[in-house]
Design an enzyme around this catalytic site. Sequence first.
Site, PDB file in Angstrom:
ATOM      1  N   TYR A 114     107.082  29.501   2.623  1.00  0.00           N
ATOM      2  CA  TYR A 114     107.288  28.056   2.735  1.00  0.00           C
ATOM      3  C   TYR A 114     108.784  27.729   2.898  1.00  0.00           C
ATOM      4  CZ  TYR A 114     107.153  23.155   1.405  1.00  0.00           C
ATOM      5  OH  TYR A 114     107.289  21.799   1.388  1.00  0.00           O
ATOM      6  N   ASP A 186     102.657  32.959  -4.054  1.00  0.00           N
ATOM      7  CA  ASP A 186     102.376  31.539  -3.846  1.00  0.00           C
ATOM      8  C   ASP A 186     100.974  31.460  -3.256  1.00  0.00           C
ATOM      9  OD1 ASP A 186     102.072  28.981  -2.757  1.00  0.00           O
ATOM     10  OD2 ASP A 186     104.222  28.762  -2.363  1.00  0.00           O
ATOM     11  N   LYS A 211      98.997  19.971  -3.160  1.00  0.00           N
ATOM     12  CA  LYS A 211      98.065  20.240  -2.069  1.00  0.00           C
ATOM     13  C   LYS A 211      96.623  20.215  -2.577  1.00  0.00           C
ATOM     14  CE  LYS A 211     102.039  20.688  -0.123  1.00  0.00           C
ATOM     15  NZ  LYS A 211     102.723  21.952   0.080  1.00  0.00           N
TER      16      LYS A 211
END
Length: 399
Positions: A114, A186, A211
């Site tokens: 990310y 993650d 999310k």
Amino acid sequence: MAKRQKRQPGFATQCVRAGDPEDQWGSVAPPIYQTSTFASANTREQWEVIEGKRLGHCYTRYSNPTIRCLEEKMAILEGGEDAVAFATGMAAVSACVLATVKAGDRVVVQRDVYGGTFEVFHRILPRMNVEVVTVDARNLDEVRAEARKGAKLLYVETPANPLVHVVDLAGIARIGKECGALTMCDSTFATPANCRPIEFGIDVVIHSATKYLGGHADLMAGVAVARKAYCELLEDMLRILGGVIDPFAAWLVVRGIKSLEPRVRVHNENAMACASFLASHPRVRVVHYPGLPGHPQHELARRQMKGFGGVLSFELDGTTRQASAVVDRLRVFRVAPSLGAVESLALQPAATTHSKLSPEERQAAGIADTLVRLACGIESADDLVEDLRQALDGRRGSR
Ligand SMILES: *Cc1c(COP(=O)(O)O)cnc(C)c1O
């Protein structure tokens, strides 16, 4: 006397009930403790709470019952010993990294993590004299070769954005154990409904709860799940760095998690329906989705994941402008970053999230200018497929 074996509740039941406190009124929804501070009967009791000699709370940056409810739920859902909640996913990522490394250490990180995580590793850590090595985490030989040179931390993300790469978690955990490196994953894209990294031997699982866990695009939050001793380190970090989640946001995440299992099932189904449709469309060059048998890591994804997730991407056979036009013609999909919401979202990475990279850097990362990322929501699958069809066929007039 034959005793009945105690049956473990199923995952969906755990999502609904695990970690929920019982209060004196039988409140079905967990109560919110929307307070910054807690009163004690007297100075001595306050001291005992601060020292952990008495059950209780003292100040919300230290602990809060609503935040604790979220942490206990997540520890159970991931199969970990304990969890720590944060104000955002990035607060979780940065606290986990900073709790682990010190000057002179070497860390190995996956290339396509990310964006914010990339900056922690490539802008913050080098300033602290930490050596950062980037690898293609799909290639375990490359990971092992770098980890063997004395890595303190091995950091991966699966599935990863935007090409939905899948990383072999059992392989990463094995290398971590061989080399004495702490392994972190993650797992935002997967959620515990699709994959539970601790079962494969990963030490620390991180989520952007913004999310799928929250699930409704209405909050920001993060969580880390790990062994008890590591969570104590994280709590200490959190008190100092201060990225604490607000109790109301924690309450919203708890509420979101209650419907996680059925929501993720629909996200999975919708992404599969969109991926299958796109794979057969003449204007689409390639579809990246681990649920498709043609995906290079389809077999690994089948072994490691219960479902393949709600995110996919595809390359349009055309120009950058034509790809933007397809995105702009979508009506059910909204044009927005982020993922994991009940609403379907679409974006063109090269023109937005990855526009700061040079064309060469994008090419090296495998991000084509015509790549479109879809985060499928939980609308009717037919409506999503129809939306993609009209956007690709350009029937609403070109814009
Ligand atoms: C969004 C995201 C993050 C960062 O989370 P925030 O809640 O936005 O701080 C980290 N990792 C992944 C995979 C993400 O999608």
